[in-house]
Design a protein around this motif. Sequence first.
Motif, PDB file in Angstrom:
ATOM      1  N   ALA A  91       0.852  -1.191   0.000  1.00  0.00           N
ATOM      2  CA  ALA A  91       0.000   0.000   0.000  1.00  0.00           C
ATOM      3  C   ALA A  91       0.883   1.234   0.000  1.00  0.00           C
ATOM      4  CB  ALA A  91      -0.898   0.006   1.229  1.00  0.00           C
ATOM      5  N   TRP A  92       0.483   2.236  -0.806  1.00  0.00           N
ATOM      6  CA  TRP A  92       1.085   3.562  -0.754  1.00  0.00           C
ATOM      7  C   TRP A  92       0.206   4.379   0.178  1.00  0.00           C
ATOM      8  CZ3 TRP A  92       5.750   4.640  -2.613  1.00  0.00           C
ATOM      9  CH2 TRP A  92       6.268   3.859  -3.641  1.00  0.00           C
ATOM     10  N   VAL A  93       0.738   4.801   1.317  1.00  0.00           N
ATOM     11  CA  VAL A  93      -0.090   5.442   2.342  1.00  0.00           C
ATOM     12  C   VAL A  93       0.634   6.597   3.030  1.00  0.00           C
ATOM     13  CG1 VAL A  93      -1.365   3.315   2.826  1.00  0.00           C
ATOM     14  CG2 VAL A  93       0.692   3.839   4.136  1.00  0.00           C
ATOM     15  N   HIS A  94      -0.174   7.416   3.663  1.00  0.00           N
ATOM     16  CA  HIS A  94       0.303   8.306   4.711  1.00  0.00           C
ATOM     17  C   HIS A  94       0.007   7.496   5.974  1.00  0.00           C
ATOM     18  CE1 HIS A  94      -0.576  11.351   1.506  1.00  0.00           C
ATOM     19  NE2 HIS A  94       0.667  11.641   1.829  1.00  0.00           N
ATOM     20  N   PRO A  95       1.013   6.853   6.567  1.00  0.00           N
ATOM     21  CA  PRO A  95       0.758   5.839   7.597  1.00  0.00           C
ATOM     22  C   PRO A  95      -0.111   6.337   8.751  1.00  0.00           C
ATOM     23  CG  PRO A  95       3.046   5.800   6.942  1.00  0.00           C
ATOM     24  CD  PRO A  95       2.444   7.023   6.311  1.00  0.00           C
ATOM     25  N   SER A  96      -1.172   5.598   9.003  1.00  0.00           N
ATOM     26  CA  SER A  96      -2.107   5.878  10.094  1.00  0.00           C
ATOM     27  C   SER A  96      -1.925   4.793  11.153  1.00  0.00           C
ATOM     28  CB  SER A  96      -3.537   5.852   9.556  1.00  0.00           C
ATOM     29  OG  SER A  96      -3.822   4.544   9.064  1.00  0.00           O
ATOM     30  N   ALA A  97      -2.660   4.938  12.241  1.00  0.00           N
ATOM     31  CA  ALA A  97      -2.595   3.950  13.325  1.00  0.00           C
ATOM     32  C   ALA A  97      -2.957   2.554  12.821  1.00  0.00           C
ATOM     33  CB  ALA A  97      -3.515   4.364  14.459  1.00  0.00           C
ATOM     34  N   GLU A  98      -3.846   2.477  11.831  1.00  0.00           N
ATOM     35  CA  GLU A  98      -4.230   1.179  11.262  1.00  0.00           C
ATOM     36  C   GLU A  98      -3.000   0.385  10.828  1.00  0.00           C
ATOM     37  OE1 GLU A  98      -6.353  -0.466   7.165  1.00  0.00           O
ATOM     38  OE2 GLU A  98      -6.563   1.639   7.710  1.00  0.00           O
ATOM     39  N   TYR A 117       9.339   2.816  14.460  1.00  0.00           N
ATOM     40  CA  TYR A 117      10.173   3.926  14.944  1.00  0.00           C
ATOM     41  C   TYR A 117      10.660   4.779  13.774  1.00  0.00           C
ATOM     42  CZ  TYR A 117      14.057   6.455  17.001  1.00  0.00           C
ATOM     43  OH  TYR A 117      14.913   7.453  17.388  1.00  0.00           O
ATOM     44  N   ALA A 118      11.186   4.135  12.734  1.00  0.00           N
ATOM     45  CA  ALA A 118      11.713   4.863  11.568  1.00  0.00           C
ATOM     46  C   ALA A 118      10.602   5.625  10.851  1.00  0.00           C
ATOM     47  CB  ALA A 118      12.409   3.907  10.609  1.00  0.00           C
ATOM     48  N   ILE A 119       9.442   5.000  10.701  1.00  0.00           N
ATOM     49  CA  ILE A 119       8.317   5.646  10.014  1.00  0.00           C
ATOM     50  C   ILE A 119       7.858   6.866  10.809  1.00  0.00           C
ATOM     51  CG2 ILE A 119       5.911   5.384   9.327  1.00  0.00           C
ATOM     52  CD1 ILE A 119       6.643   2.398   8.713  1.00  0.00           C
ATOM     53  N   GLU A 120       7.717   6.724  12.109  1.00  0.00           N
ATOM     54  CA  GLU A 120       7.275   7.854  12.923  1.00  0.00           C
ATOM     55  C   GLU A 120       8.295   8.993  12.905  1.00  0.00           C
ATOM     56  OE1 GLU A 120       6.354   5.849  16.625  1.00  0.00           O
ATOM     57  OE2 GLU A 120       4.227   5.704  16.063  1.00  0.00           O
ATOM     58  N   LEU A 121       9.585   8.661  12.894  1.00  0.00           N
ATOM     59  CA  LEU A 121      10.609   9.705  12.776  1.00  0.00           C
ATOM     60  C   LEU A 121      10.487  10.415  11.435  1.00  0.00           C
ATOM     61  CD1 LEU A 121      13.134  11.137  13.867  1.00  0.00           C
ATOM     62  CD2 LEU A 121      14.491   9.331  12.792  1.00  0.00           C
ATOM     63  N   TRP A 122      10.327   9.663  10.362  1.00  0.00           N
ATOM     64  CA  TRP A 122      10.172  10.255   9.031  1.00  0.00           C
ATOM     65  C   TRP A 122       8.940  11.167   8.991  1.00  0.00           C
ATOM     66  CZ3 TRP A 122       6.124   8.932   5.517  1.00  0.00           C
ATOM     67  CH2 TRP A 122       6.246   9.534   4.267  1.00  0.00           C
ATOM     68  N   MET A 123       7.818  10.704   9.550  1.00  0.00           N
ATOM     69  CA  MET A 123       6.592  11.509   9.552  1.00  0.00           C
ATOM     70  C   MET A 123       6.782  12.786  10.353  1.00  0.00           C
ATOM     71  SD  MET A 123       3.495   8.607   9.616  1.00  0.00           S
ATOM     72  CE  MET A 123       3.305   8.773  11.327  1.00  0.00           C
ATOM     73  N   SER A 124       7.531  12.740  11.438  1.00  0.00           N
ATOM     74  CA  SER A 124       7.750  13.942  12.260  1.00  0.00           C
ATOM     75  C   SER A 124       8.567  14.985  11.524  1.00  0.00           C
ATOM     76  CB  SER A 124       8.428  13.571  13.580  1.00  0.00           C
ATOM     77  OG  SER A 124       9.804  13.287  13.381  1.00  0.00           O
ATOM     78  N   GLN A 125       9.360  14.553  10.569  1.00  0.00           N
ATOM     79  CA  GLN A 125      10.191  15.482   9.800  1.00  0.00           C
ATOM     80  C   GLN A 125       9.431  16.111   8.629  1.00  0.00           C
ATOM     81  OE1 GLN A 125      13.755  13.326   8.775  1.00  0.00           O
ATOM     82  NE2 GLN A 125      14.481  13.337  10.879  1.00  0.00           N
ATOM     83  N   LEU A 126       8.263  15.587   8.321  1.00  0.00           N
ATOM     84  CA  LEU A 126       7.457  16.144   7.231  1.00  0.00           C
ATOM     85  C   LEU A 126       6.760  17.426   7.624  1.00  0.00           C
ATOM     86  CD1 LEU A 126       5.746  12.952   5.728  1.00  0.00           C
ATOM     87  CD2 LEU A 126       7.722  14.206   4.849  1.00  0.00           C
ATOM     88  N   SER A 127       6.459  17.591   8.914  1.00  0.00           N
ATOM     89  CA  SER A 127       5.689  18.760   9.338  1.00  0.00           C
ATOM     90  C   SER A 127       6.557  19.962   9.599  1.00  0.00           C
ATOM     91  CB  SER A 127       4.868  18.464  10.577  1.00  0.00           C
ATOM     92  OG  SER A 127       5.391  17.468  11.367  1.00  0.00           O
TER      93      SER A 127
END
Length: 175
Positions: free
Chosen positions: A146-153, A165-175
Motif C-alpha cells: 500500500a502507498w499510504v500516509h501511515p495511520s494507526a491502522e 520507529y523509523a516511520i514515525e521519525l520520518w513523519m515527524s520530519q514532514l511537518s
Amino acid sequence: MSIPIEQAYLHCPRCGCKQNDPGHIPFRCADCQFAVFFGPVAAVGGLIVNSADQLLLVRRARNPGKGQWGLPGGFVDRGETVEEALEREVYEETRLQLKARDLLVTHPNQYNYQGVVTEVIDLFYVCRAVDPSHVELEAAELDDYAWVHPSAEYLDNMAFPSNRYAIELWMSQLS
C-alpha cells in the motif's frame, strides 16, 4: 518458546566441546578459548516515498510477522555494502529500482526466527524509486502493498518495532 541466540550455543562451533554454562556474551569455550560475540547483524529498510509523499508499506507473507506490515528490506549479505544490500533487497521484494537514498536513522531490533532471537542493527534509508508505479511483490515473502500516509491502522500492525520507529521519525520530519 523463544531464546536468545547465545543460549542456543550448547557446543563450541570450533572444537565441539559441550558448554556447561551457555548464554554468556561473548561465548567462550573453556577448552579451546574460541570466542563468539553474537552480533548484532546488520539489516536495511527502505522508506520508499512517491511524488505524493506516500510511503510504500509491504505486508509479510511469512514469519516472523506474517500478515503484518513493514518496509522493504532485509539482511546485509557478506561482502556487500549496506547500500548494495538496500538496493538488492528492495529490488528482490518489489522489483523497484532506487534512484535516491538518504540515511534516516539506525535503530536496534530483534529478529525472532523459529524461536531463536538474534540482535540486529537496522539502517533505514528514505528512498525514491525510478518508477514507483510498477511494484511487483516477491510472493514468497510479501502478499500485499500500500502507498499510504501511515495511520494507526498500519502503525499498530507493524511486524517490527524498529520499522514503526523509523516511520514515525520520518513523519515527524514532514511537518
